[in-house]
Write a protein that holds these residues in place. Structure first.
Motif, PDB file in Angstrom:
ATOM      1  N   ILE A   1       0.062   5.313  -7.383  1.00  0.00           N
ATOM      2  CA  ILE A   1       0.050   3.914  -7.806  1.00  0.00           C
ATOM      3  C   ILE A   1       0.928   3.153  -6.822  1.00  0.00           C
ATOM      4  CG2 ILE A   1       0.824   2.279  -9.567  1.00  0.00           C
ATOM      5  CD1 ILE A   1       0.559   4.471 -11.627  1.00  0.00           C
ATOM      6  N   ALA A   2       0.430   2.044  -6.305  1.00  0.00           N
ATOM      7  CA  ALA A   2       1.276   1.171  -5.492  1.00  0.00           C
ATOM      8  C   ALA A   2       1.135  -0.229  -6.071  1.00  0.00           C
ATOM      9  CB  ALA A   2       0.834   1.198  -4.035  1.00  0.00           C
ATOM     10  N   LEU A   3       2.256  -0.763  -6.536  1.00  0.00           N
ATOM     11  CA  LEU A   3       2.221  -2.083  -7.162  1.00  0.00           C
ATOM     12  C   LEU A   3       3.280  -2.973  -6.538  1.00  0.00           C
ATOM     13  CD1 LEU A   3       2.058  -1.168 -10.968  1.00  0.00           C
ATOM     14  CD2 LEU A   3       0.207  -2.144  -9.589  1.00  0.00           C
ATOM     15  N   GLY A   4       2.886  -4.183  -6.191  1.00  0.00           N
ATOM     16  CA  GLY A   4       3.847  -5.170  -5.728  1.00  0.00           C
ATOM     17  C   GLY A   4       3.567  -6.469  -6.457  1.00  0.00           C
TER      18      GLY A   4
ATOM     19  N   ASP B   1       0.844  -1.195   0.000  1.00  0.00           N
ATOM     20  CA  ASP B   1       0.000   0.000   0.000  1.00  0.00           C
ATOM     21  C   ASP B   1       0.875   1.238   0.000  1.00  0.00           C
ATOM     22  OD1 ASP B   1      -2.596  -1.336   0.324  1.00  0.00           O
ATOM     23  OD2 ASP B   1      -1.807  -1.907   2.293  1.00  0.00           O
ATOM     24  N   ALA B   2       0.323   2.315  -0.540  1.00  0.00           N
ATOM     25  CA  ALA B   2       1.027   3.594  -0.442  1.00  0.00           C
ATOM     26  C   ALA B   2       1.000   4.064   0.999  1.00  0.00           C
ATOM     27  CB  ALA B   2       0.367   4.614  -1.348  1.00  0.00           C
ATOM     28  N   GLY B   3       2.041   4.782   1.404  1.00  0.00           N
ATOM     29  CA  GLY B   3       2.101   5.295   2.770  1.00  0.00           C
ATOM     30  C   GLY B   3       1.482   6.675   2.863  1.00  0.00           C
TER      31      GLY B   3
ATOM     32  N   THR C   1       2.963  -5.765   3.374  1.00  0.00           N
ATOM     33  CA  THR C   1       2.425  -6.785   4.277  1.00  0.00           C
ATOM     34  C   THR C   1       2.812  -8.181   3.783  1.00  0.00           C
ATOM     35  OG1 THR C   1       0.559  -5.350   4.771  1.00  0.00           O
ATOM     36  CG2 THR C   1       0.301  -7.690   5.310  1.00  0.00           C
ATOM     37  N   PHE C   2       3.395  -8.955   4.713  1.00  0.00           N
ATOM     38  CA  PHE C   2       3.734 -10.358   4.433  1.00  0.00           C
ATOM     39  C   PHE C   2       2.947 -11.264   5.369  1.00  0.00           C
ATOM     40  CE2 PHE C   2       7.732  -8.116   3.374  1.00  0.00           C
ATOM     41  CZ  PHE C   2       8.019  -8.639   2.120  1.00  0.00           C
TER      42      PHE C   2
END
Ligand SMILES: [Zn+2]
Lengths: 177, 627
Positions: free
Chosen positions: A101-104, A90-92, A136-137
């Protein structure tokens, strides 16, 4: 920044075996996982900070230090995929109301490819100790792992589109203690 | 005689402004057609014109003496003059000349029937008078204060032969022009001024252009004029304006101090004129006469200064570049191409901007940025399948925007691409060789190809067959793999084309290596490279012509992976448009030079969330080089 999975693994096994040591009057405490951030480098830096660590999950903040006109952060994080599974990025709060944009993505096990970026014509983020993203893991097992930035593939990009030079990256370790 | 009028841009002109082309039908400009060989039946040896004119009113008396030689039997010659002028009697020694005339699209078409016909090899001088008041319904003249002008197909006759070769059938004709105006009126004309006298309230000047074929025609400017000398350049140079509107004279004189040495260096020699005259046409003249170049005279309208003064300066460089590329070197394939005239002048304009106006910006970076616009304009608005040398003049676009993209934009992009693939030094030698071999001579695209191959030591026949005499969008997808010290590079999507490229190979440690390669169809190129390679991309200066992409969709930095750097690059461009006339735009038509077509996944000319979503789908793809 260093990885010690092979050193830590036997300790963890030893720790588990200590559960059976019921006869002791002063039982050893059950080892638990803790996140130890690598020392924070001076100057412009991207570091990891624990936000939450439970039996099930680890939440880390991507913290930017001494950032100026920051438009986006690109990074890769390596970790032991037996220990962790990536859930989300997530973006902070550093971005405020800026469209982000938040991409993982993890297409290679143990390698998170991530990006947090403004989009469109925006002024950048300035500040110190600003939270740029939140990773987050899920904890697959109580297993230590190093969590390191792939330095050659991680960068800050400023509002002009240029990669910022001289950025330091510091990850951390999930350890049993 | 049927006169074929082909709509199209006149030669040796500055690039039209985009806003001025929108919604306007193309002007019915007269062609100056040529063919190879340039003479069919009639070779015009000399055109000597005498004019007595009142510039403010357009009242004019003229006489032209045409010296012609018959290549085949000649029975007829035609002249095109302003619609307000009427011919008188014509004479030719030993011949009877019958004069007839008719109104023709705002002109008077004068037909001279010669009897007995000229036999092959016979030459004769035909003299015809004409008079009247100029109407100037066409682009051939303008009467009035504070400035009037005369050019061919107006007060000065355009010459057409019986085979319908107009204007430039006068290839190689020498020209002499004698102009008488009321005393107190200044005259500046193309050609070398050889005489000036005043008598009986009239000032008479005489101007000559030596006999060589050229797109540069006769132009005469008349009015109360002011001038400013340009110091310290290789030939006497002066900037002229009207006395009433001297704005920019000082600036232009300063710019010419840079432009003349730039052109001397580019052509490898100084201009062979006794004097170079630069004429600033007044603000508002864009639709009267926006500029052109003739022998020793460069004209440009101040309308080009209304946007950005730096663009006015580079346009002045463009127009002066035509002294070489258009006036002195006039390729004979003008009926089917403009690439070595407008293309070279546009190439020169951008090169001038890089070298003189932006010396502190990395040259590769600056040129790549400028030619990005050529990619955008041709991809989203133009037709890359149109050959730069078309099969026949009827294939030249008549739409003004399309004509400009073909004549100026794609042609200059090809020249920049060729420069990259043979190297700057060899290309500089090539241009000097082109000026040396073809100034005031008969040359065409094939001669340019021969010189290109000589200078580079490489074959370019296939490249010309693909993209000069034919056309195609060239969109290679670049991919690479590395094993055993070998870097294997592919360029997919170009069919069986021969594709020379300069590649930029970036190693994992950041080292940049430049490597010239030549792809033949889908065959990979292999290079010894023991160090880990991060990315392989074509030198972006080539991108006006070669619209390259990574073989991995959504990878925009050519490392064959889709990661955060790709995402940030495209996210920054969200909301951008490939259209001209952008606020804070740059380049020829105020384009947004940050626009990257590689981020425009749906090819609609705007970068939107839809495009970013396509990239997000591919995000995390890791297939490339060093991790
Ligand atoms: Zn031009």
């Amino acid at each position: 920044m260093t990885r010690w999975p092979f050193l830590l693994l036997p300790l963890a096994v030893a720790g588990c075996s200590s559960d059976d040591d019921g006869g002791s009057s002063k039982p050893k405490p059950e080892p638990t996982l803790a996140f130890e951030a690598d020392p924070k480098p001076p100057g412009v830096a991207l570091t990891l900070r624990q936000k939450e660590l439970t039996q099930d999950r680890l939440v880390l903040e991507l913290v930017g230090s001494a950032v100026q006109d920051l438009y986006g952060v690109a990074f890769r994080l390596s970790y032991d995929s037996a220990a962790l599974s990536f859930t989300k990025l997530d973006a902070g709060p550093a971005w405020g109301g800026t469209p982000v944009i938040a991409l993982g993505a993890v297409k290679t096990p143990g390698l998170l490819v991530g990006a947090v970026s403004a989009k469109g014509k925006q002024s950048g983020v300035d500040g110190n100790e600003v939270v740029l993203g939140v990773v987050t893991f899920v904890l697959n097992q109580q297993k230590p792992t190093a969590i390191d930035f792939v330095v050659q593939r991680s960068a800050f990009v400023d509002v002009t589109g240029k990669a910022v030079t001289g950025v330091a990256f510091a990850g951390g370790d999930l350890v049993l203690r | 005689m049927g006169l074929a009028l082909i709509s199209g841009m006149a030669a040796a002109t500055p690039i039209p402004r985009y806003e001025d082309l929108l919604g306007k039908p193309p002007k019915p400009a007269l062609p100056k057609p040529l063919s190879a060989p340039p003479w069919v039946s009639t070779k015009v040896l000399a055109i000597d014109t005498q004019l007595d004119v009142t510039p403010e009113t357009g009242v004019l008396t003229g006489q032209v003496a045409l010296k012609i030689e018959a290549v085949a039997t000649v029975t007829q010659v035609s002249l095109l003059i302003d619609g307000g002028l009427k011919p008188a009697q014509a004479t030719a020694p030993g011949k009877t000349v019958n004069v007839s005339s008719q109104a023709y699209q705002g002109y008077t078409l004068v037909t001279l029937d010669v009897s007995p016909p000229l036999a092959v090899g016979e030459s004769v001088s035909v003299t015809v008078g004409y008079s009247g008041t100029l109407e100037c319904k066409t682009e051939g003249c303008h009467a009035g204060k504070p400035l009037a002008f005369l050019s061919e197909n107006g007060a000065i006759p355009g010459v057409y032969d019986q085979d319908n070769l107009g204007g430039y059938n006068a290839w190689g004709a020498s020209r002499a022009l004698t102009v008488s105006v009321p005393e107190g009126t200044d005259v500046v004309a193309s050609g070398d001024r050889v005489a000036k006298s005043t008598a009986a309230g009239k000032t008479t000047t005489q101007w000559v252009i030596p006999g060589y074929h050229s797109y540069g025609g006769n132009v005469v400017m008349m009015g109360q004029l002011a001038s400013k000398p340009v110091g310290g350049v290789s030939l006497p140079t002066e900037v002229f304006t009207t006395s009433a509107g001297p704005s920019y004279a000082g600036e232009m004189a300063g710019w010419m101090q840079q432009i003349v040495p730039f052109l001397d260096d580019q052509a490898g020699q100084k201009l062979p004129y006794p004097e170079l005259k630069v004429f600033k046409l007044p603000l508002g003249w864009l639709n009267i006469f926006r500029g052109t170049a003739g022998h020793g005279l460069t004209l440009l309208s101040e309308d080009y200064a209304t946007g950005n003064v730096h663009y006015f300066e580079e346009t002045l460089a463009h127009e002066n570049a035509h002294q070489w590329w258009g006036v002195l070197v006039s390729p004979t394939d003008i009926q089917t191409t403009r690439w070595l005239v407008e293309g070279l002048a546009t190439f020169s304009q951008i090169d001038y901007a890089a070298k003189v106006q932006n010396p502190k910006v990395s040259r590769d970076e600056y040129l790549a940025r400028r030619y990005r616009e050529h990619w955008l304009l041709v991809k989203y608005r133009g037709d890359p399948t149109l050959p730069l040398v078309v099969g026949s003049s009827s294939a030249i676009p008549t739409d003004s925007v399309q004509n400009t993209l073909w004549a100026y934009i794609r042609s200059s992009a090809l020249l920049e691409y060729l420069r990259v693939v043979i190297g700057d030094a060899k290309f500089a030698t090539l241009l000097r060789g082109w000026a040396k071999a073809c100034s005031q001579k008969l040359c065409d695209t094939a001669d340019f190809l021969t010189l290109l191959e000589q200078e580079s030591g490489e074959e370019f026949d296939a490249v010309f067959a693909q993209w000069v005499w034919a056309g195609a969008a060239v969109e290679p997808s670049i991919g690479f793999t590395q094993a055993g010290g070998q870097l294997r590079i592919t360029a997919a999507g170009v069919g069986s084309a021969t594709l020379p490229l300069e590649l930029w190979i970036t190693l994992a440690d950041g080292t940049l290596k430049k490597q010239r390669v030549r792809f033949e169809g889908s065959k990979p190129v292999e290079i010894d490279e023991p160090a880990a390679v991060r990315s392989v991309r074509p030198n972006p200066r080539q991108e006006g012509m070669i619209w390259s992409r990574s073989v991995v969709p959504s990878d925009v930095d050519f490392d064959a992976e889709v990661d955060g750097l790709d995402v940030i690059h495209c996210a920054r461009l969200r909301g951008k448009s490939a259209d001209p006339s952008q606020p804070e735009g740059e380049g020829i038509w105020s384009s947004d030079l940050d626009f990257d077509p590689r981020c425009d996944a749906d090819h609609d000319g705007t970068i939107t969330d839809t495009d970013l979503a396509t990239q997000a789908q591919a995000f995390g793809t890791l297939t490339g080089g060093a991790k």
